[in-house]
Scaffold this motif. Structure first.
Motif, PDB file in Angstrom:
ATOM      1  N   VAL A 151       4.437  15.052  45.102  1.00 38.16           N
ATOM      2  CA  VAL A 151       3.980  15.612  43.833  1.00 38.16           C
ATOM      3  C   VAL A 151       3.408  14.509  42.949  1.00 38.16           C
ATOM      4  O   VAL A 151       4.031  13.455  42.770  1.00 38.16           O
ATOM      5  CB  VAL A 151       5.133  16.309  43.084  1.00 38.16           C
ATOM      6  N   ALA A 152       2.231  14.760  42.392  1.00 40.59           N
ATOM      7  CA  ALA A 152       1.647  13.867  41.386  1.00 40.59           C
ATOM      8  C   ALA A 152       1.858  14.474  40.006  1.00 40.59           C
ATOM      9  O   ALA A 152       1.728  15.684  39.825  1.00 40.59           O
ATOM     10  CB  ALA A 152       0.162  13.667  41.648  1.00 40.59           C
ATOM     11  N   ILE A 153       2.198  13.641  39.042  1.00 39.46           N
ATOM     12  CA  ILE A 153       2.366  14.069  37.651  1.00 39.46           C
ATOM     13  C   ILE A 153       1.308  13.374  36.814  1.00 39.46           C
ATOM     14  O   ILE A 153       1.205  12.139  36.826  1.00 39.46           O
ATOM     15  CB  ILE A 153       3.771  13.707  37.129  1.00 39.46           C
ATOM     16  N   VAL A 154       0.499  14.153  36.121  1.00 35.06           N
ATOM     17  CA  VAL A 154      -0.523  13.611  35.224  1.00 35.06           C
ATOM     18  C   VAL A 154      -0.218  14.117  33.828  1.00 35.06           C
ATOM     19  O   VAL A 154      -0.169  15.332  33.600  1.00 35.06           O
ATOM     20  CB  VAL A 154      -1.941  14.034  35.660  1.00 35.06           C
ATOM     21  N   VAL A 199       8.746  11.487  32.038  1.00 41.48           N
ATOM     22  CA  VAL A 199      10.020  11.056  32.624  1.00 41.48           C
ATOM     23  C   VAL A 199      10.891  12.270  32.940  1.00 41.48           C
ATOM     24  O   VAL A 199      11.555  12.333  33.978  1.00 41.48           O
ATOM     25  CB  VAL A 199      10.748  10.092  31.673  1.00 41.48           C
ATOM     26  N   MET A 200      10.886  13.259  32.032  1.00 42.35           N
ATOM     27  CA  MET A 200      11.646  14.488  32.284  1.00 42.35           C
ATOM     28  C   MET A 200      11.173  15.159  33.580  1.00 42.35           C
ATOM     29  O   MET A 200      11.983  15.640  34.385  1.00 42.35           O
ATOM     30  CB  MET A 200      11.480  15.460  31.113  1.00 42.35           C
ATOM     31  N   THR A 201       9.872  15.198  33.774  1.00 44.28           N
ATOM     32  CA  THR A 201       9.315  15.813  34.978  1.00 44.28           C
ATOM     33  C   THR A 201       9.702  15.013  36.210  1.00 44.28           C
ATOM     34  O   THR A 201      10.017  15.585  37.266  1.00 44.28           O
ATOM     35  CB  THR A 201       7.787  15.901  34.862  1.00 44.28           C
ATOM     36  N   THR A 202       9.689  13.697  36.076  1.00 43.12           N
ATOM     37  CA  THR A 202      10.099  12.836  37.186  1.00 43.12           C
ATOM     38  C   THR A 202      11.548  13.101  37.572  1.00 43.12           C
ATOM     39  O   THR A 202      11.895  13.176  38.758  1.00 43.12           O
ATOM     40  CB  THR A 202       9.916  11.361  36.807  1.00 43.12           C
ATOM     41  N   ASP A 203      12.410  13.250  36.579  1.00 42.61           N
ATOM     42  CA  ASP A 203      13.812  13.570  36.857  1.00 42.61           C
ATOM     43  C   ASP A 203      13.929  14.904  37.585  1.00 42.61           C
ATOM     44  O   ASP A 203      14.739  15.060  38.508  1.00 42.61           O
ATOM     45  CB  ASP A 203      14.617  13.630  35.561  1.00 42.61           C
ATOM     46  N   ALA A 204      13.129  15.868  37.162  1.00 41.95           N
ATOM     47  CA  ALA A 204      13.178  17.188  37.797  1.00 41.95           C
ATOM     48  C   ALA A 204      12.754  17.099  39.258  1.00 41.95           C
ATOM     49  O   ALA A 204      13.335  17.766  40.126  1.00 41.95           O
ATOM     50  CB  ALA A 204      12.283  18.166  37.037  1.00 41.95           C
ATOM     51  N   VAL A 205      11.759  16.281  39.554  1.00 43.68           N
ATOM     52  CA  VAL A 205      11.354  16.076  40.947  1.00 43.68           C
ATOM     53  C   VAL A 205      12.500  15.451  41.735  1.00 43.68           C
ATOM     54  O   VAL A 205      12.798  15.842  42.872  1.00 43.68           O
ATOM     55  CB  VAL A 205      10.090  15.202  41.027  1.00 43.68           C
ATOM     56  N   VAL A 231      -0.510   3.570  35.753  1.00 46.13           N
ATOM     57  CA  VAL A 231      -1.346   3.993  36.875  1.00 46.13           C
ATOM     58  C   VAL A 231      -0.520   4.410  38.081  1.00 46.13           C
ATOM     59  O   VAL A 231      -1.078   4.829  39.089  1.00 46.13           O
ATOM     60  CB  VAL A 231      -2.317   2.871  37.280  1.00 46.13           C
ATOM     61  N   TYR A 232       0.784   4.243  37.962  1.00 44.49           N
ATOM     62  CA  TYR A 232       1.665   4.713  39.038  1.00 44.49           C
ATOM     63  C   TYR A 232       2.178   6.106  38.682  1.00 44.49           C
ATOM     64  O   TYR A 232       1.996   6.603  37.589  1.00 44.49           O
ATOM     65  CB  TYR A 232       2.821   3.730  39.243  1.00 44.49           C
ATOM     66  N   ASN A 233       2.825   6.729  39.627  1.00 44.32           N
ATOM     67  CA  ASN A 233       3.310   8.088  39.433  1.00 44.32           C
ATOM     68  C   ASN A 233       4.644   8.064  38.694  1.00 44.32           C
ATOM     69  O   ASN A 233       5.569   7.380  39.148  1.00 44.32           O
ATOM     70  CB  ASN A 233       3.493   8.750  40.810  1.00 44.32           C
ATOM     71  N   PRO A 234       4.802   8.741  37.528  1.00 39.46           N
ATOM     72  CA  PRO A 234       3.856   9.657  36.885  1.00 39.46           C
ATOM     73  C   PRO A 234       2.720   8.919  36.182  1.00 39.46           C
ATOM     74  O   PRO A 234       2.931   7.862  35.573  1.00 39.46           O
ATOM     75  CB  PRO A 234       4.737  10.393  35.865  1.00 39.46           C
ATOM     76  N   VAL A 235       1.533   9.504  36.230  1.00 38.98           N
ATOM     77  CA  VAL A 235       0.355   8.900  35.615  1.00 38.98           C
ATOM     78  C   VAL A 235       0.339   9.280  34.138  1.00 38.98           C
ATOM     79  O   VAL A 235       0.148  10.447  33.790  1.00 38.98           O
ATOM     80  CB  VAL A 235      -0.931   9.382  36.310  1.00 38.98           C
ATOM     81  N   ASP A 236       0.536   8.275  33.280  1.00 36.68           N
ATOM     82  CA  ASP A 236       0.525   8.502  31.833  1.00 36.68           C
ATOM     83  C   ASP A 236      -0.807   8.016  31.281  1.00 36.68           C
ATOM     84  O   ASP A 236      -1.066   6.807  31.213  1.00 36.68           O
ATOM     85  CB  ASP A 236       1.693   7.754  31.186  1.00 36.68           C
TER      86      ASP A 236
END
Length: 700
Positions: free
Chosen positions: A299-302, A310-316, A344-349
């Motif tokens: 999964v990629a997060i943009v 970060v919340m989305t990363t935790d959910a993954v 530039v790393y995942n998650p992409v902010d």
């Protein structure tokens, strides 16, 4: 029972009990049909000449070419109406009327008669006590709900009519559409299995959703869903969780395996996605209907917001998905196109000052990466960002790449138009990023389900006659509980047992010990159908030397008599003592569930089985691959596979034992509960050391 196609695609619908009385169910259904339905509507009411502009007929039997009869009459005359419909060749009846199985013994009797009439005329009957049915393709609203559903590719069944009205209202507010909707009511004739099969064959249904309180025929539902879920996802929320009844606590398996365990096992075997909330039901339904199935789990997060990212990363991390690892080429491209402050790393902010163009460019780069199988687009409101333009860009990227996308627009009214754009394109939207990730995880889970290969359970060559004789012998003793005196039942089904014998005297005990122990220490157990937990009363002696066998026999019988003077004592079992080096005590058991039949348990055994409850379940019959899965699912699996330098046990013998026990309880419905505990698993095979079962004498 006929096909259900005409139920959902009628050309002519009759409302039996149509009326123009304000506030009545008959009026609401008639008005709903007249409002939008493409076909013809017929009113049936012998007390009226006309209803809402329709000429009234005296009886449904007088009306030709009716495809569906919707019945809204008092309970006492429902059966007459259904008979009339059957005689007139009407194939489908929707019974709105309540007052049947849900209303006491008289209603239950009436429902049995309804079922008999339906069987006599081969009728498809929805209900009774149903809200009705919908088909948005025909704008058919044969319910007394306040509004029709919007068109879509989700077909939805509910055991609660009130839930249907709430869902339709909620879904219309969120532009979520349905194809067919059914209020199941009492399920006297048509039940969840029928609709799963019908919608599985329906090219206009992409996803099947259900709210269920019970399942009428569990084994049929598993068969139906297992066939359908290869191509069509089925998602269910089930309420009405209950614990096992007191009578089930006679065995370890019964104490652990309540009805919820059966539903969990059965739905998993059927390939049904079970959810715990209404929110997940429709979140999963939306994404399964609108997005493709990913090839992998990356999964990629943009995002334009670090914290929510970060919340989305935790959910993954909490899911079975993973953060995609970008290629060096992707990272270099991000460095070239994004500000220095961006991640530039995942998650992409892409940082908070990002306009739509930066969002679109970053998403383009991420989706082009071969390691990205799905994406979460996460945006918070900022002055440079237009949610509406972002939605258009996301739709374009979705069309270009065909990669599943879940959007999280963290705002209120400012997101409404964008959410509508995304929903229209089949891209689900959420405020909470955890919901977006859970929904993507549902796509992953369905991918696993759709690729699952079903293997027919093996049928072993067994001695059914001996097994039958052992069970009948117990019935002749007028007992429904058996212990080690039934070890022959396991032998008859090819389940290995240690050498043993049951004796009823001191001298016989000594002789038996010489025979089974060959001069080595033995295990001795009191044999009584009335004493379930022998260890608790000191009714088991382990490692008894040959010169102490006689005294131990006397001691075990005395303890049993003192513990329960009225207990039936059949004797003492003298059993070969097994080498327990590298051995693991496991349990294999079954408990008969009223909906799904025998439920097979495997887990960590011994005296701690009910305390640790390290067990997994399947509905019988159990195939070889499924039995292998059971071994890997328990927490103690590493012990079986050689943890801390131990030799691994022979898993193939455990697998075969699970299968053979599964066949035993399928062959003999009289077996209500059965425990093999412990089933000693060793590197050189398995041995069933103890057995306990409960039988239903009426089934013999």
């Amino acid at each position: 029972m006929g096909e259900l196609a005409t139920l959902f695609r009628p050309e002519r619908v009759a409302v039996v009990g149509a009326t123009d009385r304000e506030g009545s169910v008959g009026r609401a259904i008639t008005a709903n049909l007249l409002a939008d339905f493409d076909g013809a509507v017929v009113a049936v009411n012998p007390t009226k000449d006309e209803v809402l502009g329709l000429q009234c007929h005296d009886a449904v039997g007088d009306v030709p070419d009716v495809d569906v009869a919707v019945v809204v009459v008092p309970p006492a005359i429902v059966l007459d109406v259904i008979r009339d419909a059957g005689r007139n060749g009407i194939q489908n009846v929707v019974v709105i009327t309540a007052g049947f199985g849900e209303s006491g013994s008289e209603g239950a009797s009436r429902e049995r008669e309804l079922r008999a009439v339906a069987d006599e005329y081969d009728l498809n009957v929805v209900g009774p006590n149903s809200l009705g049915i919908m088909n948005t393709a025909l704008e058919l609203n044969a319910t007394f709900g306040p509004e029709n559903a919007q068109p879509g590719s989700i077909s939805f069944m509910s055991q609660s009519g009130a839930f249907v009205t709430a869902v339709v209202d909620w879904a219309n507010d969120r532009n979520l559409g349905f194809h067919n909707v059914v209020s199941l009511g009492n399920k006297a004739v048509l039940d969840e299995s029928d609709f799963v099969r019908e919608w599985g064959d329906d090219p206009e249904t992409d996803v099947i959703l259900g709210y269920l309180e019970d399942v009428v025929d569990g084994r049929e539902f598993v068969r139906a869903a297992r066939e359908v879920t290869r191509d069509t996802p089925v998602v269910v929320v089930k309420s009405g969780r209950t614990e096992a009844g007191a009578s089930a606590a006679a065995s370890h398996t019964g104490a652990i395996a309540g009805s919820e365990r059966a539903y969990e096992a059965a739905l998993d075997q059927a390939g049904v996605l079970r959810v715990e909330s209404v929110q997940d039901l429709f979140d999963f339904g939306s994404i399964l209907a609108g997005q493709p199935i990913p090839d992998g789990d990356g999964v990629a997060i943009v995002t334009n917001a670090g914290g929510p990212g970060v919340m989305t990363t935790d959910a993954v991390g909490d899911s079975d998905l993973s953060l995609a690892s970008f290629t060096d080429e992707t990272i270099d491209t991000f460095r070239e196109e994004l500000p220095d402050e961006a991640n530039v790393y995942n998650p992409v902010d892409i940082i908070g000052d990002a306009p739509v163009e930066r969002f679109a460019d970053a998403l383009d780069v991420a989706l082009a990466d071969p390691n990205v199988d799905a994406a979460v687009v996460l945006a918070c409101p900022t002055a440079p960002l237009s949610f509406e333009e972002l939605a258009d860009a996301v739709v374009d990227m979705s069309d270009e790449y065909g990669t599943p996308i879940a959007a999280t627009l963290m705002g209120g009214s400012s997101t409404r138009e964008a959410n509508e754009t995304l929903s229209a394109a089949g891209i689900p939207t959420y405020f909470d990023p955890a919901r977006a990730v859970r929904s993507l995880d549902a796509l992953r889970e369905y991918r696993t389900i759709s690729r699952r290969e079903y293997t027919e359970p093996e049928t072993f060559d067994v001695d059914r006659e001996t097994a039958q004789e052992i069970l009948e012998r117990a019935a002749r003793r007028d007992t429904n509980r058996l212990g080690v005196e039934a070890m022959g039942l396991l032998d008859a089904y090819g389940i290995p047992t240690p050498a043993s014998g049951i004796v009823d005297g001191r001298t016989e005990a000594v002789r038996a010990a010489e025979r089974v122990g060959d001069g080595d220490p033995v295990v001795m157990k009191i044999v009584s159908p009335d004493i379930l937990h022998k260890s608790d009363i000191g009714g088991v002696a382990v490692g008894v030397p040959p010169d102490e066998v006689g005294d131990t026999y006397e001691d075990l019988v005395t303890r049993a008599r003192n513990y329960q003077p009225d207990a039936t004592i059949l004797g003492v079992q003298v059993q070969e003592m097994l080498d327990m080096d590298d051995a693991v005590e496991t349990i294999v058991g079954t408990n008969r569930d009223p909906q799904f039949g025998p439920l097979v348990l495997f887990g960590l055994g011994g005296i701690f089985v009910e305390i640790l409850e390290d067990a997994t379940f399947r509905v019988a019959p159990v195939s070889e691959p499924s039995a292998h899965e059971m071994i890997g699912e328990i927490d103690a699996a590493p012990l079986l596979r050689g943890a801390r330098g131990r030799d691994p046990v022979d898993e193939s013998d455990i697998v075969e034992t699970i299968q053979r026990l599964s066949q035993l309880v399928i062959d003999f419905p009289a077996i209500v509960e059965l425990d093999v505990n412990p089933l000693v698993a060793r590197p050189d095979g398995v041995a069933a050391v103890d057995v306990r079962l409960t039988i239903d004498q009426e089934e013999l």
